[in-house]
Design a protein around this motif. Structure first.
Motif, PDB file in Angstrom:
ATOM      1  N   GLY A 186      11.660  -0.724 -15.482  1.00 60.50           N
ATOM      2  CA  GLY A 186      12.040  -0.202 -14.175  1.00 60.50           C
ATOM      3  C   GLY A 186      10.911  -0.294 -13.166  1.00 60.50           C
ATOM      4  N   ARG A 187       9.685  -0.120 -13.651  1.00 59.49           N
ATOM      5  CA  ARG A 187       8.529  -0.190 -12.758  1.00 59.49           C
ATOM      6  C   ARG A 187       8.341  -1.598 -12.197  1.00 59.49           C
ATOM      7  N   LEU A 188       8.772  -2.609 -12.936  1.00 61.87           N
ATOM      8  CA  LEU A 188       8.625  -3.994 -12.466  1.00 61.87           C
ATOM      9  C   LEU A 188       9.506  -4.287 -11.261  1.00 61.87           C
ATOM     10  N   VAL A 189      10.532  -3.445 -11.024  1.00 59.35           N
ATOM     11  CA  VAL A 189      11.387  -3.651  -9.854  1.00 59.35           C
ATOM     12  C   VAL A 189      10.559  -3.542  -8.578  1.00 59.35           C
ATOM     13  N   ALA A 190       9.537  -2.678  -8.590  1.00 56.25           N
ATOM     14  CA  ALA A 190       8.662  -2.568  -7.414  1.00 56.25           C
ATOM     15  C   ALA A 190       8.008  -3.908  -7.103  1.00 56.25           C
ATOM     16  N   LEU A 191       7.630  -4.650  -8.128  1.00 58.20           N
ATOM     17  CA  LEU A 191       7.045  -5.978  -7.922  1.00 58.20           C
ATOM     18  C   LEU A 191       8.061  -6.929  -7.310  1.00 58.20           C
ATOM     19  N   LEU A 192       9.320  -6.826  -7.753  1.00 58.62           N
ATOM     20  CA  LEU A 192      10.374  -7.666  -7.195  1.00 58.62           C
ATOM     21  C   LEU A 192      10.617  -7.331  -5.728  1.00 58.62           C
ATOM     22  N   VAL A 193      10.577  -6.050  -5.374  1.00 59.22           N
ATOM     23  CA  VAL A 193      10.741  -5.657  -3.973  1.00 59.22           C
ATOM     24  C   VAL A 193       9.624  -6.246  -3.120  1.00 59.22           C
ATOM     25  N   MET A 194       8.414  -6.250  -3.649  1.00 59.27           N
ATOM     26  CA  MET A 194       7.290  -6.838  -2.922  1.00 59.27           C
ATOM     27  C   MET A 194       7.524  -8.329  -2.672  1.00 59.27           C
ATOM     28  N   VAL A 195       7.960  -9.045  -3.694  1.00 60.29           N
ATOM     29  CA  VAL A 195       8.253 -10.477  -3.549  1.00 60.29           C
ATOM     30  C   VAL A 195       9.375 -10.690  -2.536  1.00 60.29           C
ATOM     31  N   SER A 196      10.396  -9.830  -2.606  1.00 60.49           N
ATOM     32  CA  SER A 196      11.532  -9.949  -1.697  1.00 60.49           C
ATOM     33  C   SER A 196      11.109  -9.710  -0.253  1.00 60.49           C
ATOM     34  N   ALA A 197      10.260  -8.709  -0.044  1.00 61.68           N
ATOM     35  CA  ALA A 197       9.779  -8.428   1.309  1.00 61.68           C
ATOM     36  C   ALA A 197       8.951  -9.585   1.848  1.00 61.68           C
ATOM     37  N   LEU A 198       8.083 -10.147   1.020  1.00 59.18           N
ATOM     38  CA  LEU A 198       7.270 -11.284   1.453  1.00 59.18           C
ATOM     39  C   LEU A 198       8.144 -12.494   1.780  1.00 59.18           C
ATOM     40  N   GLY A 199       9.203 -12.710   0.994  1.00 55.04           N
ATOM     41  CA  GLY A 199      10.104 -13.822   1.266  1.00 55.04           C
ATOM     42  C   GLY A 199      10.803 -13.671   2.603  1.00 55.04           C
ATOM     43  N   ARG A 206      -3.709   5.618   2.145  1.00 61.91           N
ATOM     44  CA  ARG A 206      -4.288   5.428   3.474  1.00 61.91           C
ATOM     45  C   ARG A 206      -4.515   3.952   3.800  1.00 61.91           C
ATOM     46  N   GLN A 207      -4.382   3.088   2.795  1.00 60.71           N
ATOM     47  CA  GLN A 207      -4.556   1.649   3.000  1.00 60.71           C
ATOM     48  C   GLN A 207      -3.248   0.933   3.338  1.00 60.71           C
ATOM     49  N   THR A 208      -2.167   1.697   3.473  1.00 58.45           N
ATOM     50  CA  THR A 208      -0.852   1.080   3.698  1.00 58.45           C
ATOM     51  C   THR A 208      -0.839   0.203   4.946  1.00 58.45           C
ATOM     52  N   VAL A 209      -1.365   0.726   6.047  1.00 60.42           N
ATOM     53  CA  VAL A 209      -1.359  -0.044   7.293  1.00 60.42           C
ATOM     54  C   VAL A 209      -2.204  -1.307   7.152  1.00 60.42           C
ATOM     55  N   ALA A 210      -3.353  -1.189   6.511  1.00 62.74           N
ATOM     56  CA  ALA A 210      -4.226  -2.360   6.320  1.00 62.74           C
ATOM     57  C   ALA A 210      -3.542  -3.427   5.478  1.00 62.74           C
ATOM     58  N   ILE A 211      -2.806  -3.006   4.436  1.00 67.63           N
ATOM     59  CA  ILE A 211      -2.089  -3.972   3.596  1.00 67.63           C
ATOM     60  C   ILE A 211      -0.985  -4.655   4.391  1.00 67.63           C
ATOM     61  N   ALA A 212      -0.255  -3.877   5.200  1.00 67.14           N
ATOM     62  CA  ALA A 212       0.804  -4.462   6.029  1.00 67.14           C
ATOM     63  C   ALA A 212       0.226  -5.494   6.993  1.00 67.14           C
ATOM     64  N   ILE A 213      -0.876  -5.149   7.639  1.00 64.78           N
ATOM     65  CA  ILE A 213      -1.524  -6.081   8.569  1.00 64.78           C
ATOM     66  C   ILE A 213      -2.008  -7.328   7.837  1.00 64.78           C
ATOM     67  N   GLY A 214      -2.600  -7.139   6.664  1.00 65.02           N
ATOM     68  CA  GLY A 214      -3.081  -8.282   5.893  1.00 65.02           C
ATOM     69  C   GLY A 214      -1.979  -9.235   5.491  1.00 65.02           C
ATOM     70  N   SER A 215      -0.803  -8.694   5.135  1.00 65.22           N
ATOM     71  CA  SER A 215       0.313  -9.564   4.737  1.00 65.22           C
ATOM     72  C   SER A 215       0.816 -10.392   5.917  1.00 65.22           C
TER      73      SER A 215
END
Length: 480
Positions: A275-288, A126-135
């Protein structure tokens, strides 16, 4: 050129390449390979489609490189279209970017970042929208501190993204499925190369943003063309080796069946924890991708504000940091409204109620995969119309401008731009076909831009509009 102009030129060639890689390589490469391989007709043919996408993008980059060398003022497409076809064409392009295309891209990447953050850190969904707004707010504030801070954040995120993708490649190439690359692997009975190319060209989009920051690049007539070409070549090579690694790790059938091929490939070869660390890479990629788009987009909108008195508020820069603060704020506000209005169920329901009250049909959100995917489907025709028009502007501006010795010229002219134009026409046709009647929604930015043009009075060249040195393209203030 004034000392202020000199002070603003803080971007090196490698900074621009970092911007290109950061914007282009978003989250598509982590999600689309399964559908691309399923549509491409086999392992080698699909790799060929990725190479074709890079080749088409390189043809377009050659054209943009010549345009950037010819007119090195910030604004990119806005400046080229304005010079070739008049102020209205530039306004139409920039207004579409502000109301939908560019801001929608930032919003989409914000949701991708938030989705993976919720999964990786075990946060309440339920915090997804808040995280998106914060970024969005956080990266907008970073860029408000000036180009130096913005580019440092971009370089860090792009380096992390590049290193992470190279790690996925190295791990994947240790996989057991080399036989999937054999030419005698049966092809799917229902391949769709057209869909594969659409997805691939979407994965390559964003490299043209380099032109938006031209006036802040050192020696732009040399560094911008080289950065564009090197950036596209780097992204093409990266996409090819990553897709090759996915097939080697999972096999052709495994890639086509996976909803998260990068994570599955790493997990199969190196274990579930890796494999779970790929999620962290996706986060970095999205922020970039978000940071690069926010940084360049604000400069584009500031150039529009400098040319239109009605939008003059956009063009004001912060006195302390030199950032286009007001353009950043407007860009961020529209993006946040999109997150709430298009990216949430409540917002989509609100849109539907509004449409019903005015007698229109509701939007088939589910058909296009949700809010932001629907937005991209609606605005894709606009994107390709302007990409086509920008490359066509090269023909117009070549006819008007004397060729200076040593200035970059498009190799293979006129065939190179004609190749990109043919591809853009196909993508325009495909995007209209896919969107159907919803493509008419893209007329809203067009009509609203026409209204702005009617209400505004263009600043005169002797007072508000800086002129350019006809040889170097540098801006000179007539009031100095």
């Amino acid at each position: 050129m004034s000392s202020t102009d000199d002070d603003r030129r803080t971007l090196s060639r490698w900074d621009v390449i970092s911007l290109i890689v950061g914007i282009v390589v978003g989250t598509v490469i982590f999600k689309s390979p399964s559908l691309v391989f399923a549509s491409g007709g086999g392992a080698w043919p699909t790799l060929g489609w990725w190479l074709l996408g890079g080749t088409i993008s390189l043809a377009g980059a050659f054209c943009y490189a010549e345009l950037a060398a010819m007119h090195p003022r910030s604004g990119g497409d806005y400046e080229y279209l304005r010079q070739a076809f008049g102020s209205g064409a530039g306004l139409q392009f920039t207004w579409a970017q502000l109301l939908a295309v560019l801001t929608g891209s930032v919003g989409s990447m914000a949701f991708a970042f938030a989705d993976y953050a919720v999964s990786f850190f075990g946060i309440d969904p339920r915090q997804t929208v808040a995280i998106a707004i914060g970024s969005i707010i956080a990266l907008t504030l970073c860029n408000a501190l000036g180009m130096v801070v913005g580019k440092q954040v971009q370089n860090l995120l792009s380096a992390g993204k590049f290193a992470g993708l190279l790690a996925i490649t190295a791990i994947g190439l240790c996989g057991p499925e080399w036989r999937s690359l054999s030419l005698d692997v049966p092809r799917p009975t229902e391949s769709n190369p057209g869909l594969a190319l659409i997805l691939i060209m979407y994965a390559f989009s964003g490299w043209s943003h380099a032109g938006y920051v031209a006036s802040e690049v050192r020696d732009p007539t040399r560094n911008l063309p080289r950065a564009l070409l090197m950036g596209i070549a780097l992204v093409t090579g990266l996409y090819l080796v990553v897709n090759l690694a996915l097939v080697v790790a999972l096999g052709y059938d495994g890639v086509t069946a996976s909803s998260a091929p990068a994570a599955d490939a790493v997990a199969r070869v190196a274990g579930p924890a890796a494999g779970r660390l790929v999620a962290l890479l996706v986060m970095v990629s999205a922020l970039g991708a978000m940071n690069g788009t926010i940084l360049t987009g604000a400069r584009l909108f500031a150039e529009l504000g400098a040319d239109y008195r009605l939008l003059n508020w956009f063009g004001k820069r912060d006195r302390r940091f030199g950032s286009p603060l007001r353009a950043l704020l407007i860009q961020g506000a529209i993006t946040l409204l999109m997150v709430l209005g298009v990216g949430t169920q409540a917002g989509r329901d609100g849109f539907d109620r509004l449409l019903k009250s005015t007698g229109f049909r509701t939007i088939p959100w589910d058909r296009f995969g949700g809010g932001f995917d629907t937005l991209f489907s609606v605005t894709a025709p606009l994107y390709w119309v302007f990409a086509l028009a920008t490359v066509l502007s090269l023909f117009v501006l070549r006819a008007r401008t004397a060729i200076e010795p040593g200035r970059f010229r498009t190799p293979g002219f006129p065939w190179t731009p004609l190749v990109f134009c043919a591809a853009a026409l196909y993508m325009l046709y495909a995007s209209i076909t896919y969107a159907g009647s919803l493509a008419l929604v893209s007329l809203f930015p067009v009509l609203s831009a026409l209204l702005i043009q009617l209400l505004s009075r263009r600043s005169s060249a002797s007072t508000d509009r800086p002129s350019r040195c006809p040889r170097s393209g540098q801006r000179l203030s007539l009031r100095e």
